[in-house]
Design a protein around this motif. Structure first.
Motif, PDB file in Angstrom:
ATOM      1  N   ARG A 191       0.815  -1.223  -0.146  1.00 41.20           N
ATOM      2  CA  ARG A 191      -0.049  -0.012  -0.058  1.00 41.20           C
ATOM      3  C   ARG A 191       0.887   1.346  -0.097  1.00 41.20           C
ATOM      4  O   ARG A 191       1.909   1.185   0.614  1.00 41.20           O
ATOM      5  CB  ARG A 191      -0.784   0.000   1.247  1.00 41.20           C
ATOM      6  N   LEU A 192       0.375   2.361  -0.476  1.00 45.66           N
ATOM      7  CA  LEU A 192       1.039   3.514  -0.462  1.00 45.66           C
ATOM      8  C   LEU A 192       0.106   4.382   0.304  1.00 45.66           C
ATOM      9  O   LEU A 192      -1.023   4.591   0.121  1.00 45.66           O
ATOM     10  CB  LEU A 192       0.958   4.488  -1.821  1.00 45.66           C
ATOM     11  N   HIS A 193       0.887   4.972   1.374  1.00 44.15           N
ATOM     12  CA  HIS A 193       0.190   5.937   2.323  1.00 44.15           C
ATOM     13  C   HIS A 193       0.479   7.578   2.100  1.00 44.15           C
ATOM     14  O   HIS A 193       1.783   7.682   1.698  1.00 44.15           O
ATOM     15  CB  HIS A 193       0.468   5.697   3.643  1.00 44.15           C
ATOM     16  N   GLY A 194      -0.455   8.198   2.094  1.00 40.78           N
ATOM     17  CA  GLY A 194      -0.036   9.593   2.104  1.00 40.78           C
ATOM     18  C   GLY A 194      -1.113  10.543   1.202  1.00 40.78           C
ATOM     19  O   GLY A 194      -1.976  10.160   0.653  1.00 40.78           O
ATOM     20  N   LEU A 195      -1.023  11.856   1.286  1.00 44.43           N
ATOM     21  CA  LEU A 195      -2.108  12.842   0.867  1.00 44.43           C
ATOM     22  C   LEU A 195      -2.308  12.583  -0.883  1.00 44.43           C
ATOM     23  O   LEU A 195      -1.133  12.825  -1.508  1.00 44.43           O
ATOM     24  CB  LEU A 195      -1.666  14.221   1.001  1.00 44.43           C
ATOM     25  N   GLY A 196      -3.152  12.268  -1.047  1.00 46.58           N
ATOM     26  CA  GLY A 196      -3.387  12.356  -2.492  1.00 46.58           C
ATOM     27  C   GLY A 196      -3.187  10.922  -3.287  1.00 46.58           C
ATOM     28  O   GLY A 196      -3.629  10.680  -4.289  1.00 46.58           O
ATOM     29  N   VAL A 217      -5.015   8.298  -2.844  1.00 42.22           N
ATOM     30  CA  VAL A 217      -6.420   7.910  -3.276  1.00 42.22           C
ATOM     31  C   VAL A 217      -7.116   9.099  -4.167  1.00 42.22           C
ATOM     32  O   VAL A 217      -7.765   8.515  -5.169  1.00 42.22           O
ATOM     33  CB  VAL A 217      -7.262   7.788  -1.949  1.00 42.22           C
ATOM     34  N   ASP A 218      -6.971  10.454  -3.670  1.00 45.90           N
ATOM     35  CA  ASP A 218      -7.808  11.462  -4.165  1.00 45.90           C
ATOM     36  C   ASP A 218      -7.006  12.624  -4.853  1.00 45.90           C
ATOM     37  O   ASP A 218      -6.660  13.309  -4.215  1.00 45.90           O
ATOM     38  CB  ASP A 218      -8.747  11.876  -3.194  1.00 45.90           C
ATOM     39  N   MET A 219      -6.634  12.243  -6.111  1.00 50.62           N
ATOM     40  CA  MET A 219      -6.690  11.129  -6.770  1.00 50.62           C
ATOM     41  C   MET A 219      -5.406  10.830  -7.737  1.00 50.62           C
ATOM     42  O   MET A 219      -5.567  10.935  -9.044  1.00 50.62           O
ATOM     43  CB  MET A 219      -7.829  11.570  -7.946  1.00 50.62           C
ATOM     44  N   LYS A 220      -4.215  11.076  -7.114  1.00 52.30           N
ATOM     45  CA  LYS A 220      -3.151  11.100  -7.799  1.00 52.30           C
ATOM     46  C   LYS A 220      -2.907   9.627  -8.457  1.00 52.30           C
ATOM     47  O   LYS A 220      -1.869   9.383  -9.263  1.00 52.30           O
ATOM     48  CB  LYS A 220      -1.789  11.421  -6.960  1.00 52.30           C
ATOM     49  N   GLY A 221      -3.370   8.459  -7.859  1.00 49.42           N
ATOM     50  CA  GLY A 221      -3.263   7.208  -8.270  1.00 49.42           C
ATOM     51  C   GLY A 221      -3.812   7.085  -9.719  1.00 49.42           C
ATOM     52  O   GLY A 221      -3.291   6.665 -10.705  1.00 49.42           O
ATOM     53  N   GLY A 222      -5.133   7.791  -9.810  1.00 47.67           N
ATOM     54  CA  GLY A 222      -5.625   7.844 -11.149  1.00 47.67           C
ATOM     55  C   GLY A 222      -4.951   8.737 -12.051  1.00 47.67           C
ATOM     56  O   GLY A 222      -4.768   8.528 -13.273  1.00 47.67           O
ATOM     57  N   ASP A 223      -4.327   9.730 -11.514  1.00 48.50           N
ATOM     58  CA  ASP A 223      -3.541  10.558 -12.383  1.00 48.50           C
ATOM     59  C   ASP A 223      -2.559   9.986 -13.110  1.00 48.50           C
ATOM     60  O   ASP A 223      -2.011   9.951 -14.139  1.00 48.50           O
ATOM     61  CB  ASP A 223      -2.939  11.978 -11.573  1.00 48.50           C
ATOM     62  N   GLY A 266      -8.481   3.056  -5.266  1.00 44.37           N
ATOM     63  CA  GLY A 266      -8.586   3.804  -4.158  1.00 44.37           C
ATOM     64  C   GLY A 266      -9.995   3.540  -3.715  1.00 44.37           C
ATOM     65  O   GLY A 266     -10.936   3.521  -4.338  1.00 44.37           O
ATOM     66  N   ASP A 267      -9.983   3.506  -2.370  1.00 43.75           N
ATOM     67  CA  ASP A 267     -11.422   3.697  -1.419  1.00 43.75           C
ATOM     68  C   ASP A 267     -11.750   4.887  -1.213  1.00 43.75           C
ATOM     69  O   ASP A 267     -11.078   5.757  -0.365  1.00 43.75           O
ATOM     70  CB  ASP A 267     -11.046   2.814  -0.238  1.00 43.75           C
ATOM     71  N   PRO A 268     -12.911   5.441  -1.779  1.00 41.19           N
ATOM     72  CA  PRO A 268     -13.267   6.881  -1.728  1.00 41.19           C
ATOM     73  C   PRO A 268     -13.477   7.311  -0.195  1.00 41.19           C
ATOM     74  O   PRO A 268     -13.582   8.258   0.212  1.00 41.19           O
ATOM     75  CB  PRO A 268     -14.406   6.761  -2.666  1.00 41.19           C
ATOM     76  N   THR A 269     -13.713   6.031   0.803  1.00 44.74           N
ATOM     77  CA  THR A 269     -13.987   6.361   2.018  1.00 44.74           C
ATOM     78  C   THR A 269     -12.931   6.969   2.739  1.00 44.74           C
ATOM     79  O   THR A 269     -12.758   7.538   3.782  1.00 44.74           O
ATOM     80  CB  THR A 269     -14.852   5.153   2.695  1.00 44.74           C
ATOM     81  N   LEU A 270     -11.681   6.853   1.998  1.00 45.33           N
ATOM     82  CA  LEU A 270     -10.649   7.205   2.676  1.00 45.33           C
ATOM     83  C   LEU A 270     -10.137   8.691   2.278  1.00 45.33           C
ATOM     84  O   LEU A 270      -8.977   8.914   2.806  1.00 45.33           O
ATOM     85  CB  LEU A 270      -9.300   6.165   2.548  1.00 45.33           C
ATOM     86  N   ASN A 307      -4.845   6.045   1.997  1.00 45.17           N
ATOM     87  CA  ASN A 307      -3.878   5.094   1.372  1.00 45.17           C
ATOM     88  C   ASN A 307      -4.439   4.193   0.435  1.00 45.17           C
ATOM     89  O   ASN A 307      -5.682   3.911   0.415  1.00 45.17           O
ATOM     90  CB  ASN A 307      -3.381   4.022   2.659  1.00 45.17           C
ATOM     91  N   VAL A 308      -3.605   3.753  -0.549  1.00 44.96           N
ATOM     92  CA  VAL A 308      -4.324   2.918  -1.781  1.00 44.96           C
ATOM     93  C   VAL A 308      -3.415   1.523  -1.751  1.00 44.96           C
ATOM     94  O   VAL A 308      -2.165   1.541  -1.751  1.00 44.96           O
ATOM     95  CB  VAL A 308      -4.237   3.736  -2.937  1.00 44.96           C
TER      96      VAL A 308
END
Length: 358
Positions: free
Chosen positions: A93-98, A100-106, A328-332, A339-340
């Motif tokens: 897992r990657l932990h950190g700001l973004g 999930v929302d939404m640098k994984g998608g970027d 990513g889980d949107p609830t996070l 984290n993702v």
């Protein structure tokens, strides 16, 4: 300026993106890095800059076009940078700001932009700013005014976190105020006044008794809601309040227009003054569009209804079918614990490559 390797593994690219702070309104450094990387590593794309947004597209003359849209801003930092990696029983897992929302998608979209050279659909990529703040600042709105043709296509895929499942459409949202008035008096002589806070009893009872709909559209279930989100009133601890305001949020299914939703809540609160302070239209599922159906098949899963509002509504308003699809889980999202699962980043990238290649 950080160097982005668009040909690296999307998981590694996600980590690099996360370590570039980009709180809403301060996305300049990340936009610069994205623009430079696309110009240097994706010469097959037309690239333009609009404020802190970066846009790129192919012009291959394909019979259809897919728009991939991802915001590059985040909510404020909450002691959750730099990125942190963790390995556990459930995987990496990657932990950190973004994350999930939404640098994984970027990261997935940037990887596609650089490495998919012969797609079956023409591709447009929109990396935009200020999604996490008030709608008036949203970069998509500015792009729609300055470069509207860049948002046109046969399908839009918004990379918001969706647990790597296709989320179709989105709910509409209304926020409004129910205002009650009274007359001030000293609380020692309360009978001489009219308490506006007490007058909220009836609208609050109507909320408590409200039966929200569950609406099935294209086989997807949208659950509506009507909730009090704020109560204000009173001027002092010894004064009968002469005004009280109840703020209510209504989430409604995409079988209603904004106007129909406003008419509905006006009926619920018949006899009370309503002031609408925020309006966001819904988006229909759009799964009958050919490109959307292809994406669902490529994902190999069952699509679900989006129980919230996202920028898919902006595309739907332009007549472009749109879905949410990202790792990513949107609830996070927006939490300090964001984290993702890295497998979701890889999985979304693999599905979209298959979708573009088949």
């Amino acid at each position: 300026m950080p160097a982005l390797d668009l040909h690296s593994d999307p998981v590694e690219l996600t980590a690099t993106l996360v370590d570039v702070p980009s709180v809403s309104g301060d996305e300049g450094a990340l936009a610069d890095a994205i623009e430079q990387a696309l110009r240097e590593q994706a010469g097959h794309l037309e690239v333009v800059r609009d404020g802190h947004a970066v846009l790129a597209r192919t012009t291959l003359g394909r019979p259809s076009r897919v728009v991939f849209a991802g915001h590059i801003d985040t909510v404020p930092v909450n002691d959750n940078l730099p990125v942190r990696r963790a390995t556990g029983p459930g995987g990496d897992r990657l932990h950190g700001l973004g994350t999930v929302d939404m640098k994984g998608g970027d990261a997935v979209f940037l990887s596609l932009a650089a490495t998919v050279r012969a797609p079956r659909h023409d591709m447009t990529f929109v990396f935009y700013d200020c999604e996490e703040v008030e709608a008036a600042r949203n970069g998509l709105g500015r792009i729609e005014r300055s470069l509207p043709d860049w948002l046109d296509g046969d399908l839009a895929v918004v990379g918001e976190p969706s647990n790597a499942v296709v989320e179709a459409g989105c709910q509409g949202s209304l926020r409004f105020e129910v205002r009650c008035t009274g007359a001030r008096a000293h609380t020692a002589r309360a009978w001489m006044g009219v308490n506006a806070v007490h007058a909220l009893e009836l609208p609050l009872r109507r909320l408590a008794e409200y039966q929200a709909r569950q609406v099935v559209i294209d086989g997807l279930t949208y659950r509506e809601g009507l909730q009090a989100v704020r109560v204000t009133g009173g001027v002092s601890g010894n004064v009968v309040p002469d005004e009280a305001v109840l703020t209510v949020n209504h989430r409604f299914a995409p079988d209603r227009t904004l106007e129909q939703a406003e008419e509905h809540v006006a009926e619920v609160f018949d006899g009370f003054e309503l002031t609408f302070v925020d309006r966001s239209p819904p988006a229909p599922p759009g799964l009958t569009a050919p490109a959307a159906a292809e994406l669902v098949r490529a994902s190999g899963g069952q699509p679900v209804a989006k129980l919230g509002w996202t920028d898919v509504a902006r595309f739907a308003a332009r007549g472009v079918p749109a879905v949410n699809y990202g790792p990513g889980d949107p609830t996070l999202a927006h939490t300090q614990q964001e984290n993702v699962d890295t497998r979701e980043i890889t999985g979304v990238a693999d599905v979209l490559r298959k979708f573009l290649a088949d």
